[in-house]
Design a protein around this motif. Structure first.
Motif: not given
Length: 323
Positions: A17-20, A92-93, A1-2
Motif C-alpha cells: 500500500l502506497a500514497d502516490i 488505485a483510487e 491517492m491510495r
C-alpha cells in the motif's frame, strides 16, 4: 491517492500500500474515480513480470476498473459510469484510462458484472467466435469452469451453438456449480487419465473444442482427447508450464492449437465494443449471470493473490480501493 504499488517483482508480499500522485490523463485519456477494480489471474503474472507483456518498476498492477468519469473528456460526461481496460494502474483510487478501451455501463448492470464482462466476458466470447469458430452442435470442454472466464464460457456455450458441454473444476462444489450454469457434466481435472475421462464424458467420442488456460499436463491430456479438425484454444498458462506441440502430429490429425490474448483485439474494428454490447445485453436480460466472487479491501490484496493462485476463489474477484 491510495494505491497498491510494486517496487520489486516477486510473490504476493511485494504488493504494498502506497500514497502516490493522482495520474494525469494524456490526450485521448480520461480520469476515472475507481469504485472497484478487477482482480485477474493475469495480475499475478504482472506481479512476477512473467506475462506476455513486460513491465517496468515501480508498477501499480490491475488491468481493469469500474467507476465514474472524474471530469468530462474524450466524449465522456463528468460522472458517467464506465468500465475501462487500463493495462496497469487499476489497483488505485484513480486511474487514467484510454477512451478507446472505456465503455459506458448500462443502467442495471452492477460494477462486478461490468468488470466480469469487460475482460473475462470478451475473452469467452472471442474464444468461441474468433478462435474456435464454434460450429452448431460441436462438443466443448471448458477447463477451470468456476473461474472468471470459465463460468462465462460455460454459460455462453449453448447459446452460441455448442452441443455437449464438458466442464472441469477442482472441487465438488465447483463442479456442481458448473452443471448448474449449463454444463452437461463436470470432471475433476486432476484425475489420472484426464484425456480418457473427457472422451468418456463425450459418449466415447473425441471432443471438438477445448478452452484451456492451465498449460502443462491439462494441455497435453486435452490435446490427446481432441477430434480430427478439433481446435484447442489456449488463453493462459496458470501452471507456469508451457507446452510444445509437434507440427507433424497436428497435420496427421488435422487438429489446430490456437492462441488467444485479448490485447490483440484492441484497435481492431468490431472486436471490442460490439461484442461487449452483446454481453451487456445478455446480462441485462438475465440470460448471462456472471459469477461475482469476493470483494477485497486494499489491505487484503496480498491475500487476494494468495487465494487466487491457491484456487480458493470462484467468479469475478473485486478490489475496493475505499477499504
Amino acid at each position: 491517492m491510495r494505491a497498491i504499488q510494486i517496487e520489486e517483482f516477486g510473490g504476493p508480499e511485494v504488493l504494498k500500500l502506497a500514497d502516490i500522485p493522482v495520474p494525469e490523463p494524456s490526450d485521448g485519456e480520461l480520469l476515472v474515480r475507481v469504485s472497484h477494480a478487477g482482480i485477474n489471474f493475469a495480475d499475478t503474472h504482472q506481479r512476477e513480470n512473467s506475462y506476455l507483456a513486460k513491465f517496468e518498476l515501480p508498477l501499480v498492477p490491475g488491468g481493469e476498473v469500474a467507476g465514474r468519469v472524474e471530469r468530462a473528456a474524450a466524449g465522456f460526461a463528468e460522472g458517467a459510469r464506465v468500465v475501462s481496460m487500463v493495462g496497469t494502474g487499476g489497483y488505485a483510487e484513480y486511474a487514467a484510462a484510454s477512451a478507446a478501451t472505456t465503455f459506458p455501463v448500462p443502467d442495471g448492470v452492477e460494477d462486478g458484472v461490468a468488470l466480469a464482462l469487460v475482460i473475462q466476458g470478451l475473452t469467452a466470447w472471442h474464444l468461441y467466435r474468433t478462435s474456435a469458430k464454434l460450429q452448431p452442435g460441436e462438443s466443448v470442454v471448458v477447463h477451470a469452469a468456476s473461474g472468471g472466464v470459465g463460468n462465462l464460457a460455460v454459460q455462453l456455450a449453448k447459446p452460441l451453438g455448442a452441443g455437449r458441454v464438458i466442464a472441469t473444476a477442482s472441487s465438488e462444489d465447483k463442479r456442481r456449480q458448473a452443471v448448474d450454469l449449463g454444463a452437461d457434466v463436470a470432471l475433476d481435472p486432476n484425475m489420472d487419465d484426464l484425456g480418457a475421462a473427457l472422451r468418456e464424458a463425450n459418449d466415447g467420442r473425441k471432443v471438438d473444442v477445448v478452452l484451456e488456460m492451465a498449460g502443462g499436463r491439462v494441455f497435453d491430456e486435452s490435446l490427446s482427447a481432441l477430434a480430427p479438425f478439433g481446435r484447442l484454444v489456449t488463453y493462459g498458462i496458470a501452471s507456469r508450464e508451457p507446452n510444445q506441440v509437434s507440427s507433424g502430429s497436428l497435420m496427421r490429425k488435422s487438429q489446430a492449437v490456437v492462441g488467444f490474448w485479448l490485447m490483440q483485439c484492441i484497435g481492431r474494428e468490431g472486436m471490442m465494443r460490439d461484442p461487449l454490447e452483446d454481453l451487456f445485453g445478455r446480462a441485462a436480460r438475465g440470460d448471462l449471470k456472471p459469477l461475482v466472487g469476493h470483494t477485497y479491501g486494499m489491505s487484503e490484496v496480498q491475500r487476494a493473490h494468495e487465494d487466487l493462485q491457491a484456487r480458493r476463489t470462484s467468479g469475478k474477484l473485486l478490489l475496493d480501493p475505499g477499504k
